[in-house]
Design a protein around this motif. Structure first.
Motif, PDB file in Angstrom:
ATOM      1  N   GLY A 179       0.808  -1.210   0.000  1.00 34.36           N
ATOM      2  CA  GLY A 179       0.000   0.000   0.000  1.00 34.36           C
ATOM      3  C   GLY A 179       0.844   1.264   0.000  1.00 34.36           C
ATOM      4  O   GLY A 179       0.538   2.228  -0.714  1.00 34.36           O
ATOM      5  N   THR A 180       1.917   1.255   0.784  1.00 32.00           N
ATOM      6  CA  THR A 180       2.799   2.422   0.836  1.00 32.00           C
ATOM      7  C   THR A 180       3.484   2.644  -0.501  1.00 32.00           C
ATOM      8  O   THR A 180       3.655   3.789  -0.932  1.00 32.00           O
ATOM      9  CB  THR A 180       3.831   2.259   1.971  1.00 32.00           C
ATOM     10  OG1 THR A 180       3.120   2.087   3.205  1.00 32.00           O
ATOM     11  CG2 THR A 180       4.738   3.467   2.083  1.00 32.00           C
ATOM     12  N   LEU A 215       0.905   4.285  -2.668  1.00 33.66           N
ATOM     13  CA  LEU A 215       0.743   5.683  -2.245  1.00 33.66           C
ATOM     14  C   LEU A 215       1.881   6.530  -2.806  1.00 33.66           C
ATOM     15  O   LEU A 215       1.649   7.616  -3.351  1.00 33.66           O
ATOM     16  CB  LEU A 215       0.709   5.765  -0.713  1.00 33.66           C
ATOM     17  CG  LEU A 215       0.525   7.159  -0.126  1.00 33.66           C
ATOM     18  CD1 LEU A 215      -0.323   7.084   1.132  1.00 33.66           C
ATOM     19  CD2 LEU A 215       1.849   7.818   0.204  1.00 33.66           C
ATOM     20  N   GLY A 226       2.328   3.554   7.031  1.00 31.26           N
ATOM     21  CA  GLY A 226       1.729   2.539   6.169  1.00 31.26           C
ATOM     22  C   GLY A 226       1.698   1.174   6.829  1.00 31.26           C
ATOM     23  O   GLY A 226       0.694   0.456   6.760  1.00 31.26           O
ATOM     24  N   THR A 280      -7.960   3.124   3.923  1.00 31.19           N
ATOM     25  CA  THR A 280      -7.717   4.505   3.493  1.00 31.19           C
ATOM     26  C   THR A 280      -7.811   5.452   4.680  1.00 31.19           C
ATOM     27  O   THR A 280      -6.939   6.300   4.886  1.00 31.19           O
ATOM     28  CB  THR A 280      -8.723   4.907   2.392  1.00 31.19           C
ATOM     29  OG1 THR A 280      -8.580   4.012   1.281  1.00 31.19           O
ATOM     30  CG2 THR A 280      -8.503   6.335   1.933  1.00 31.19           C
ATOM     31  N   ALA A 319      -4.879   5.014   7.141  1.00 24.30           N
ATOM     32  CA  ALA A 319      -3.653   5.628   6.630  1.00 24.30           C
ATOM     33  C   ALA A 319      -3.719   7.159   6.700  1.00 24.30           C
ATOM     34  O   ALA A 319      -2.748   7.806   7.096  1.00 24.30           O
ATOM     35  CB  ALA A 319      -3.383   5.168   5.199  1.00 24.30           C
ATOM     36  N   HIS A 376      -3.842   8.198  -0.739  1.00 28.11           N
ATOM     37  CA  HIS A 376      -4.278   7.339   0.364  1.00 28.11           C
ATOM     38  C   HIS A 376      -5.314   6.313  -0.101  1.00 28.11           C
ATOM     39  O   HIS A 376      -5.357   5.196   0.416  1.00 28.11           O
ATOM     40  CB  HIS A 376      -4.813   8.188   1.529  1.00 28.11           C
ATOM     41  CG  HIS A 376      -3.714   8.799   2.332  1.00 28.11           C
ATOM     42  ND1 HIS A 376      -3.314  10.100   2.151  1.00 28.11           N
ATOM     43  CD2 HIS A 376      -2.916   8.283   3.291  1.00 28.11           C
ATOM     44  CE1 HIS A 376      -2.317  10.361   2.981  1.00 28.11           C
ATOM     45  NE2 HIS A 376      -2.045   9.268   3.688  1.00 28.11           N
ATOM     46  N   TYR A 429      -3.374   3.647  -1.578  1.00 31.09           N
ATOM     47  CA  TYR A 429      -2.889   2.819  -0.466  1.00 31.09           C
ATOM     48  C   TYR A 429      -3.979   1.838  -0.032  1.00 31.09           C
ATOM     49  O   TYR A 429      -3.726   0.636   0.100  1.00 31.09           O
ATOM     50  CB  TYR A 429      -2.481   3.700   0.728  1.00 31.09           C
ATOM     51  CG  TYR A 429      -2.229   2.892   1.984  1.00 31.09           C
ATOM     52  CD1 TYR A 429      -0.957   2.435   2.280  1.00 31.09           C
ATOM     53  CD2 TYR A 429      -3.265   2.546   2.853  1.00 31.09           C
ATOM     54  CE1 TYR A 429      -0.721   1.665   3.407  1.00 31.09           C
ATOM     55  CE2 TYR A 429      -3.049   1.772   3.968  1.00 31.09           C
ATOM     56  CZ  TYR A 429      -1.770   1.332   4.235  1.00 31.09           C
ATOM     57  OH  TYR A 429      -1.553   0.551   5.345  1.00 31.09           O
TER      58      TYR A 429
END
Length: 149
Positions: free
Chosen positions: A14-15, A18, A74, A100, A103, A134, A137
């Protein structure tokens, strides 16, 4: 696979998403990187009386540590999700917004508490610059977590 491992892998995925979304936005709109993470590191080092060196060395460390805080956020958001959803399998309309929101909260709440930003004063384009990465992410972390389950 253990919740901790799944969460950390999902958080890393996810990071990465992002960061890609953020860098694409920067390239498309020719905007500079945010200085907020480095400002947060500066405030934290002032509060804890930690020296990062002088001049360019300190500036470089602030930038690096600010980026590392993003990775920690994250990982932390996905870990919270993993612990909260342990034993359940939330559908994507629940999981994606949850990740979301985790984060965004994990990112913006500390920055707001430190006084480096105030989302109440953000322009529409600033909100878009924050929400879209986000969301990337949230989508990616959710998919990764589900694929590992």
């Amino acid at each position: 696979m253990h919740t901790l491992v799944k969460s950390l892998i999902a958080g890393a995925a996810g990071t990465s998403a992002l960061n890609i979304a953020t860098y694409l936005d920067m390239a498309i709109r020719a905007r500079a990187a945010s200085s907020t993470p480095a400002q947060a590191v500066e405030k934290l080092t002032d509060l804890t009386d930690v020296s990062l060196g002088d001049g360019e060395q300190a500036d470089n460390r602030k930038e690096a540590l600010g980026s590392l805080l993003g990775y920690a956020t994250g990982a932390g958001a996905a870990l919270c999700y993993g612990l909260l959803s342990s034993g359940r399998r939330p559908s994507w309309p629940v999981g994606v917004p949850a990740l979301t929101a985790l984060a965004m909260t994990g990112s913006n709440a500390p920055l707001t508490a430190l006084g480096t930003t105030d989302p109440r004063e953000w322009s529409a384009s600033a909100w878009v610059s924050d929400v879209i990465p986000h969301l990337a992410y949230g989508i990616t972390a959710y998919v990764a977590y589900e694929l590992l389950s």
